[in-house]
Design an enzyme around this catalytic site. Structure first.
Site, PDB file in Angstrom:
ATOM      1  N   ASP A 155      51.485  43.552  -3.812  1.00 41.55           N
ATOM      2  CA  ASP A 155      50.863  42.779  -2.737  1.00 41.55           C
ATOM      3  C   ASP A 155      51.813  42.558  -1.562  1.00 41.55           C
ATOM      4  O   ASP A 155      53.046  42.626  -1.718  1.00 41.55           O
ATOM      5  CB  ASP A 155      50.434  41.401  -3.254  1.00 41.55           C
ATOM      6  N   HIS A 169      55.034  42.390  -6.045  1.00 40.97           N
ATOM      7  CA  HIS A 169      55.038  42.318  -4.587  1.00 40.97           C
ATOM      8  C   HIS A 169      56.081  43.290  -4.041  1.00 40.97           C
ATOM      9  O   HIS A 169      57.241  43.262  -4.495  1.00 40.97           O
ATOM     10  CB  HIS A 169      55.358  40.897  -4.119  1.00 40.97           C
TER      11      HIS A 169
END
Length: 450
Positions: free
Chosen positions: A256, A401
Site C-alpha cells: 500500500d 507498505h
C-alpha cells in the site's frame, strides 16, 4: 471464550433464590416439552435418533440440573454418559470436601447443558457445557464435544477428518491468546481428545484448562482450515465459492501507499529474484508524482490496485469527495501504468454502504486483508517476520507498505521463510479467482490499518 454466567458473582444466600427460580423454570420446560428430538438424515438404515431429557436433584447441600442426550446406540451413548458421570463424581467429591460450608441456605450447584449441531455430510455434534460452583468465589466450566457419524453410527475424532501434523497444530496454536506455555502444551498433547465443531463457515475448538476463567475457544475460518482437511471431509463441506484443493497453500502479497522512488524499486528487485507477483495498491497522487516507478511496477507484471488519491478515510468525507478520491486515483493510475485498477482497498480498511456501492458501480472489488504485517508500526525486520509467521495461513492476504525501508529490508527473509513453509504467491485477483469469489463485497478483511 464462554461468557461468565451472571450469577457467579452473587453471594450466599442469593444463590438459593436464583437456583430455585432456575430449577423451577427448567422443570416447567421439561414438563412442557418432554424431549427435543433430533433425527439427522442417514444414507443407510434407520436414522440415528437423539432425544434429550433433564434430570434435576435437590438436597440440603447441592442442586444438580443435567440435560442428558438419550439414544439407543450403546456404543455412542456410553462415552457421553461416562463424561457426564465423571463431572457429577468430581462435583460430589468437591461438595464432600467442602461440606462445612453448606447448610443454612448455602448450597453448591452443578448445571450441565447439552446441544446438538449439524455438521458436514452425515455428521452431527453433541456439545456439553458443564458449570459447577462449590464456593462463592468462582465456578468451574468445562466443554466436551462428541462428533457422531450418523450413517456409520460411530464417534469421529478430529484426526479422522483433518491432518493434525506439526504444521497444522502450530497454525492453530498461534491463534491462541497468550497463556503460560505449559498449559498450552498440555492442552495440545493429543489432537484425538480435542473438543471441536465444524460447519461450512469455520472449525471451532474448545480447550479446557488453559485459562482459569473458563474454556478457551478458537475459531478458524473454513478457508484457512480447508487445506488441512482430508478429502472426504473437505468434499462434504459446502464452502461457498471455494475451489482450492486440500494441501494447496496460496497467499497474496499486497503493498500500500506507493509508489515510492526509493523503496518500491528495491521491493521490485526482491520480487523478481523470487519470481513472485504481488498487488500494489497505489495512491493516485503518488502514481502521478512518480510515473516512471508506477510504470515499472506494471511492466514487471504486478497487479495494480486503487488505494484512493490522497489516502483519505472514505467514510468520513462527503459522497462527492469520496467519489472524486476513487475516480481521480483510477484515472491517474491508468494514465501512468496503462492498467485500469479493478480492485480497491479503502484507506484504513474503512468501509460503509456508500463505499461498497461506489466499488460495485465502478466494477471494483473491495480488498482488505487477513494478515497485517504491522510494518507501518514496528519498522523492524524481525518484528515483521514474527508477526506474519504468527498469523499466516493458506488463503491469506498479507498487508505490507512499499514506503518503508524496513519493509524492503524484511522482504527477502519473509519470502524465504514462507517459501520454506510451502507457500505459493498469487496476485489478489488470482487468489480471488482461485477461491472463485465473485463479489464487490470486502474480500478477506480484518479492520486494522491500511
Amino acid at each position: 471464550m464462554f461468557k461468565k454466567i451472571p450469577f457467579r458473582r452473587i453471594r450466599w444466600p442469593g444463590w438459593v433464590v436464583l437456583a430455585a427460580i432456575g430449577l423451577s423454570f427448567l422443570y416447567g420446560m421439561t414438563q412442557l416439552v418432554e424431549a427435543i428430538r433430533f433425527e439427522p438424515e442417514s444414507n443407510s438404515g434407520s436414522p440415528l435418533t437423539i432425544d434429550f431429557k433433564t434430570d434435576n436433584e435437590n438436597t440440603d447441600t447441592y442442586t444438580m440440573s443435567i440435560k442428558i442426550p438419550v439414544m439407543e446406540n450403546q456404543h455412542i451413548k456410553k462415552p457421553i454418559q461416562g463424561w457426564i458421570n465423571d463431572e457429577k463424581k468430581a462435583f460430589l467429591q468437591e461438595v464432600k470436601e467442602n461440606k462445612s460450608q453448606f447448610g443454612s441456605g448455602s448450597r453448591a450447584h452443578l448445571v450441565i447443558q447439552a446441544d446438538s449441531r449439524k455438521s458436514a455430510g452425515d455428521t452431527i455434534h453433541i456439545l456439553l457445557h458443564s458449570y459447577q460452583l462449590v464456593d462463592d468465589v468462582r465456578g468451574e466450566e468445562h466443554v466436551k464435544t462428541f462428533t457422531i457419524n450418523t450413517a456409520e453410527k460411530k464417534i469421529v475424532t478430529l484426526p479422522d477428518i483433518m491432518e493434525t501434523s506439526e504444521e497444522a497444530v502450530n497454525m492453530i496454536q498461534k491463534r491462541l491468546p497468550e497463556h503460560p506455555g505449559d498449559k498450552v502444551q498440555k492442552a495440545f498433547q493429543n489432537p484425538a481428545s480435542w473438543n471441536w465443531t465444524l460447519n461450512n463457515e469455520a472449525l471451532t475448538l474448545y480447550f479446557n484448562g488453559i485459562d482459569e476463567a473458563g474454556p478457551t475457544e478458537v475459531q478458524i475460518p473454513i478457508h484457512v482450515i480447508l487445506p488441512y482437511l482430508k478429502e472426504k471431509a473437505a468434499g462434504a463441506l459446502k464452502v461457498a465459492g471455494t475451489s482450492v484443493e486440500p494441501g494447496e497453500k496460496y497467499v497474496a502479497l499486497t503493498f500500500d501507499d506507493g509508489p515510492d522512488p526509493d523503496v518500491t524499486p528495491r521491493i521490485l528487485k526482491v520480487l523478481k529474484d523470487h519470481d513472485v507477483h504481488a498487488t500494489f495498491f497505489m495512491l493516485g497522487s503518488q502514481a502521478e508524482k512518480y510515473p516512471d516507478i508506477a510504470k515499472e511496477v506494471a511492466e514487471a507484471g504486478h497487479e495494480i490496485g486503487n488505494h484512493s488519491d490522497h489516502h483519505k478515510d472514505l467514510t468520513k468525507v462527503r459522497k462527492e469527495e469520496m467519489t472524486q478520491e476513487v475516480l481521480a486515483s483510477s484515472r491517474k493510475i491508468m494514465s501512468t501504468t496503462g492498467q485500469l485498477p479493478t480492485v480497491l482497498r479503502p484507506p484504513y480498511g474503512a468501509i460503509n454502504n456508500e463505499v461498497e456501492a461506489l466499488a460495485h458501480d465502478n466494477g471494483s472489488t473491495l480488498i482488505l486483508w487477513s494478515v497485517d504485517s504491522l510494518d507501518w508500526k514496528n519498522k523492524n525486520v524481525n518484528a515483521i517476520h514474527s508477526t506474519v509467521q504468527k498469523e499466516m495461513a493458506p488463503g491469506a492476504i498479507i498487508l505490507l507498505h512499499d514506503v518503508h525501508s524496513t519493509t524492503a529490508d524484511a522482504l527477502p527473509g519473509l519470502l524465504t521463510m514462507l517459501e520454506k513453509e510451502g507457500y505459493e504467491f498469487l496476485t489478489v485477483s488470482q487468489l480471488q479467482s482461485k477461491l472463485a469469489v465473485e463479489t464487490a463485497s470486502p474480500f478477506y478483511g480484518n479492520m486494522k490499518k491500511g
